[in-house]
Design a protein around this motif. Structure first.
Motif, PDB file in Angstrom:
ATOM      1  N   ASP A 180       0.816  -1.231   0.000  1.00  0.00           N
ATOM      2  CA  ASP A 180       0.000   0.000   0.000  1.00  0.00           C
ATOM      3  C   ASP A 180       0.846   1.276   0.000  1.00  0.00           C
ATOM      4  OD1 ASP A 180       0.932  -0.148   2.570  1.00  0.00           O
ATOM      5  OD2 ASP A 180      -1.027  -0.154   3.537  1.00  0.00           O
ATOM      6  N   GLU A 181       2.194   1.137   0.029  1.00  0.00           N
ATOM      7  CA  GLU A 181       3.030   2.339  -0.083  1.00  0.00           C
ATOM      8  C   GLU A 181       3.381   2.560  -1.557  1.00  0.00           C
ATOM      9  OE1 GLU A 181       6.030   3.085   2.992  1.00  0.00           O
ATOM     10  OE2 GLU A 181       5.585   1.100   3.745  1.00  0.00           O
TER      11      GLU A 181
ATOM     12  N   ARG B 283       7.419   5.696  10.853  1.00  0.00           N
ATOM     13  CA  ARG B 283       7.434   4.293  10.429  1.00  0.00           C
ATOM     14  C   ARG B 283       7.787   4.173   8.942  1.00  0.00           C
ATOM     15  NH1 ARG B 283       8.254  -0.900  11.969  1.00  0.00           N
ATOM     16  NH2 ARG B 283       7.423  -2.272  10.389  1.00  0.00           N
TER      17      ARG B 283
END
Ligand SMILES: Cc1cc2nc3c(=O)[nH]c(=O)nc-3n(C[C@H](O)[C@H](O)[C@H](O)COP(=O)(O)OP(=O)(O)OC[C@H]3O[C@@H](n4cnc5c(N)ncnc54)[C@H](O)[C@@H]3O)c2cc1C
Length: 413
Positions: free
Chosen positions: A38-39, A132
């Motif tokens: 999802d990045e 993160r």
């Protein structure tokens, strides 16, 4: 088509997901592999985010496991900016947030973990940040300006690494920690105190036993209120209070979880066609003889390679002893082993030296070690832990004799 011949679908294109994909394709070049993340970046290593990338010494691209083009060249179907919304073990499908469904032969969950949120009023203030992922970096870097006040909530590794970069950037840094010591769960109080002193020498202030009760806006800055009435103003607040494994997909699909997705020694979950690897999973450690969930670079890489090998039909047991490193200022600190207890710490060097090794003993046996700027001691320490070596503390302390020599002599007995 036999189930195991269907595509290998990997959820999470982080360090672990990336290594599973690369391993399977290198061993089974015809096997379809779909890696969903999802990045927007191809799989990358996170350790430099709070060190050289944050300080500007390294570029974001230098953290990539492989250049983006490598995935297409290796036949890996890398789908970035794509989120898996659900998995259905009964019909072996995953559903993306777009509604698209994909079938799998074997599925790997490598969804990592998320920073534990600070649950107090005002925690959503725009100056309050966690680190993160790559996209967390820009707002943090922008606020690391000379003279800015930075408060790190949590004296764990990420809080301390960011404190070091902030202090080096000319910020006034305070670390708030609820416990009585930094890194309290992983190192001895003497080692913890030695690391804290090195921060203090760089101008960082510590407040232990500090309980943050709320954050308020004060002319755009964050005003941190502590139990007891004190308050601190901050241009930037970093929250580093641990993480929570991203088990949601597994839990919703009825897969066994226990603060992490539970996997066997081969990396298989309670659903035989589904594996897990990296920060998200809890595995029985062959090296430690108990289950453990690790958040470390070594584990994300080597456990994932072991899962990839197993899927590709060339299984190899994963038996790494936990190893972790951190870089703060010009110091390199390493930890080998993950003991549940110890009853004595033997020092090679003194806590205030620029270089030391601390050896943890339990009932005379070597169970763990820490090195400060002394990485060459890690290899003999690892072997002594694996051998459950019992070595005379006076011999261990003798810095005239290299630890590797002590280990070899002991192993020969
Ligand atoms: C700032 C920082 C510094 C660190 N420093 C060190 C260090 O010095 N030494 C050390 O040993 N370790 C360090 N670590 C730990 C190490 O980086 C991690 O253990 C490692 O990144 C774990 O890899 P992973 O693949 O399991 O998880 P991640 O790298 O987190 O990857 C998981 C990926 O899955 C994605 N994802 C989650 N859910 C979904 C979904 N439903 N659909 C699609 N994608 C999804 C996530 O967005 C993420 O991209 C550090 C970590 C951080 C954050």
């Amino acid at each position: 088509m036999a189930a195991q011949q269907g595509p290998v679908v990997i959820v999470g294109a982080g360090q672990a997901g990336g290594w599973v994909a690369l391993t399977v394709r290198s061993l089974q070049p015809d096997r379809p592999v779909i890696l969903i993340g999802d990045e927007d970046h191809p799989p990358y290593e996170r350790p430099p985010l709070s060190k050289d990338v944050l300080s500007g010494k390294a570029t974001p691209e230098s953290t990539y496991l492989k250049p983006l083009a490598h995935y297409a060249e290796s036949g890996i179907d890398l789908r970035l900016g794509s989120r898996v919304a659900a998995i259905a073990p009964d019909d072996r499908t995953v559903t993306l947030s777009t509604g698209e469904r994909l079938g799998y032969g074997q599925l790997v969950l490598a969804t990592g973990m998320s920073p534990r949120p600070l649950v107090i009023p005002g925690a959503d203030h725009p100056r309050v940040r966690t680190l993160r992922s790559m996209q967390d970096l820009a707002p943090i870097r922008q606020l690391l300006a000379p003279g800015h006040k930075v408060v790190c909530i949590g004296a764990g590794f990420i809080g301390l690494e960011i404190a070091a970069v902030a202090a080096r950037s000319g910020c006034a840094v305070t670390v708030l920690e609820a416990a009585p010591a930094a890194l309290g769960r992983v190192v001895s109080p003497e080692v913890s105190a030695a690391l804290v002193r090195r921060h203090e020498q760089n101008g960082v202030a510590f407040r232990f036993g500090a309980s943050v009760i709320s954050i308020q806006d004060k002319s755009g800055m964050a005003e941190i209120e502590l139990a007891g009435g004190d308050s601190l103003a901050a241009d930037l607040v970093i929250v580093g209070i641990g993480g929570m494994p991203n088990c949601q997909l597994a839990e919703a699909a009825g897969i066994d979880c226990d603060n992490g997705i539970s996997v066997d020694a081969e990396g298989r979950t309670s659903e035989p066609s589904i594996y897990a690897a990296g920060d998200v999973c809890r595995q029985f450690s062959l090296a430690l003889g108990r289950t453990i969930r690790l958040e470390s670079w070594q584990n994300a890489q080597n456990q994932a390679i072991a899962v990839g090998k197993h899927i590709a039909g060339v299984p190899e047991p994963y038996a790494d002893l936990p190893w972790f490193w951190t870089d703060q200022y010009d110091d390199n600190f390493q930890i080998i082993g993950a003991p549940e207890r110890w009853d004595r710490v033997v020092w090679r060097g003194m806590p205030d030296d620029d270089k030391f090794t601390a050896i943890y003993l339990d009932n005379g046996r070597v169970v763990a070690g820490n090195t400060l700027n002394n990485a060459r001691d890690i290899r003999p320490l690892r072997q002594m832990i694996i051998d459950q070596a019992v070595v005379d503390p006076a011999v261990l302390q003798d810095t005239e004799t290299a630890l590797i020599k002590i280990q070899k002599l002991q192993a020969a007995i």
